[in-house]
Design a protein around this motif. Structure first.
Motif, PDB file in Angstrom:
ATOM      1  N   PHE A   1      11.501   9.306   7.536  1.00 42.38           N
ATOM      2  CA  PHE A   1      11.295   9.523   7.734  1.00 42.38           C
ATOM      3  C   PHE A   1       9.755   8.713   7.197  1.00 42.38           C
ATOM      4  N   GLN A   2      10.426   7.254   8.661  1.00 42.22           N
ATOM      5  CA  GLN A   2       9.229   6.033   7.968  1.00 42.22           C
ATOM      6  C   GLN A   2       7.629   6.148   8.405  1.00 42.22           C
ATOM      7  N   ASP A   3       7.527   6.855   9.748  1.00 45.26           N
ATOM      8  CA  ASP A   3       6.034   6.847   9.507  1.00 45.26           C
ATOM      9  C   ASP A   3       5.553   8.333   9.133  1.00 45.26           C
ATOM     10  N   ALA A   4       6.723   9.214   8.315  1.00 52.13           N
ATOM     11  CA  ALA A   4       5.798  10.345   7.158  1.00 52.13           C
ATOM     12  C   ALA A   4       5.006   9.139   6.352  1.00 52.13           C
TER      13      ALA A   4
ATOM     14  N   LYS B   1       8.207  -6.470   8.368  1.00 53.78           N
ATOM     15  CA  LYS B   1       8.220  -5.993   9.439  1.00 53.78           C
ATOM     16  C   LYS B   1       6.461  -6.365   9.796  1.00 53.78           C
ATOM     17  N   SER B   2       6.062  -7.202   8.550  1.00 52.81           N
ATOM     18  CA  SER B   2       4.353  -7.389   8.552  1.00 52.81           C
ATOM     19  C   SER B   2       4.346  -9.090   8.640  1.00 52.81           C
TER      20      SER B   2
ATOM     21  N   THR C   1      -7.663  10.218   3.298  1.00 47.70           N
ATOM     22  CA  THR C   1      -6.686   9.835   3.840  1.00 47.70           C
ATOM     23  C   THR C   1      -6.816   8.481   4.044  1.00 47.70           C
TER      24      THR C   1
ATOM     25  N   GLN D   1      10.041  -4.207   4.549  1.00 51.95           N
ATOM     26  CA  GLN D   1       8.577  -4.165   5.169  1.00 51.95           C
ATOM     27  C   GLN D   1       7.814  -5.439   5.350  1.00 51.95           C
TER      28      GLN D   1
ATOM     29  N   GLU E   1       4.267   6.720   5.862  1.00 54.29           N
ATOM     30  CA  GLU E   1       3.558   4.701   5.959  1.00 54.29           C
ATOM     31  C   GLU E   1       2.302   5.758   6.387  1.00 54.29           C
ATOM     32  N   THR E   2       2.163   6.845   6.407  1.00 56.60           N
ATOM     33  CA  THR E   2       0.435   7.866   6.968  1.00 56.60           C
ATOM     34  C   THR E   2       0.615   9.361   5.990  1.00 56.60           C
TER      35      THR E   2
END
Length: 296
Positions: free
Chosen positions: A118-121, A221-222, A290, A218, A123-124
């Motif tokens: 659920f990485q995408d979820a 990745k950053s 958001t 992270q 992060e947003t």
């Protein structure tokens, strides 16, 4: 992100990481209120390295003892007869420490699998403030119910593989901001009959591989993205992480004393009040649900 904003967010991270109130929710809310906007999932995960380093320092003797016992067990009969020994009565302190190492590894599996899935979820969508308000309030009720109804009899010596996995799934609930890593783990422990102190201590130990793994992931990745497209700079992230470490160490000491004596009712009330405040701020337009540009 300015220097003072980084200090404020580091302070928030250190104050809230070990309390059952959700540090990620607080960073999301406070970041918006002070004008820096949503610091993001990467910033949150990296600053948690600071607070988890405080855990390593505070529990250094326990961790060393566990690792030494685990290594010796690997070289002895526990390594060759793992299944029977994990479910057997504890034979002594060294045996308990070796089992604890395996239980931490076993309990870390759920958050690794679900975190990647659920990485995408994470992060947003999961950072939507309406969802955060809902989880703050909803999980407050679950925490209060578990604290009132839990048997509070089992100690860490009573831990078994099934409970280790259930602790792991409880910790994985913290992938949703507003739940709280310690809150999820402690609630799971209370529902399984563990004492407040046992559940809290295990939550600290169980978080070590998950937090460091997430933070390092992270951070890697950053690389090259710090300070771009609204992302906090590397300097601001490091500063916040250092502040979080210093404050977090003090909070660990205080929290373990609190849970040994008092109920979780104050945290339940605080979570409900914070959820109500977030709803009011959303309805009045002070907060945006958001992540977007920093608030002017």
């Amino acid at each position: 992100m300015s220097t003072w904003e980084a200090i404020v967010l580091g302070l928030v991270q250190g104050l809230t990481e070990f309390l059952p109130v959700s540090s990620s929710a607080h960073l999301r809310i406070i970041g918006e209120l002070i004008g820096s906007g949503d610091p993001g999932a990467a910033f949150t995960a990296i600053t948690q390295i600071g607070t988890e380093t405080a855990v390593l320092l505070y529990f250094r003797r326990d961790i060393k003892r566990i690792l030494v016992a685990w290594w010796r067990a690997l070289r002895g009969d526990l390594g060759t007869d793992l299944r029977s020994r994990l479910g057997s009565p504890v034979g002594g302190p060294a045996d308990l420490d070796a089992r604890m190492a395996w239980f931490i590894a076993l309990g870390s599996v759920p958050i690794v699998v679900l975190g990647l899935a659920f990485q995408d979820a994470i992060e947003t969508p999961f950072r939507n403030l309406w969802l955060i308000a809902l989880t703050l309030a909803g999980f407050a009720l679950v925490l209060g119910w578990a604290d009132a109804r839990g048997a509070k009899q089992s100690r860490l010596e009573d831990l078994r593989p099934k409970h280790a996995v259930l602790f792991g799934f409880a910790q994985a609930l913290a992938l949703i901001p507003g739940v709280s890593r310690s809150g999820g783990t402690i609630t799971g422990g209370l529902l399984m009959g563990y004492t407040r102190e046992a559940a809290a201590r295990y939550s600290f130990l169980l978080a070590i591989p998950a937090v460091f793994g997430s933070g390092v992931f992270q951070l890697a990745k950053s690389v090259g993205e710090f300070g771009t497209a609204g992302t906090p700079s590397l300097g601001a992230t490091v500063l916040a992480t250092i502040v979080a470490f210093a404050v977090g160490y003090v909070v660990i000491i205080a929290f373990l004393k609190i849970v040994s004596t008092y109920s979780y009712r104050p945290f339940v009330i605080y979570r409900l009040a914070l959820a109500a405040l977030v709803v009011v701020l959303l309805l009045t337009g002070v907060l945006e649900p958001t992540a977007g540009a920093p608030v002017e």
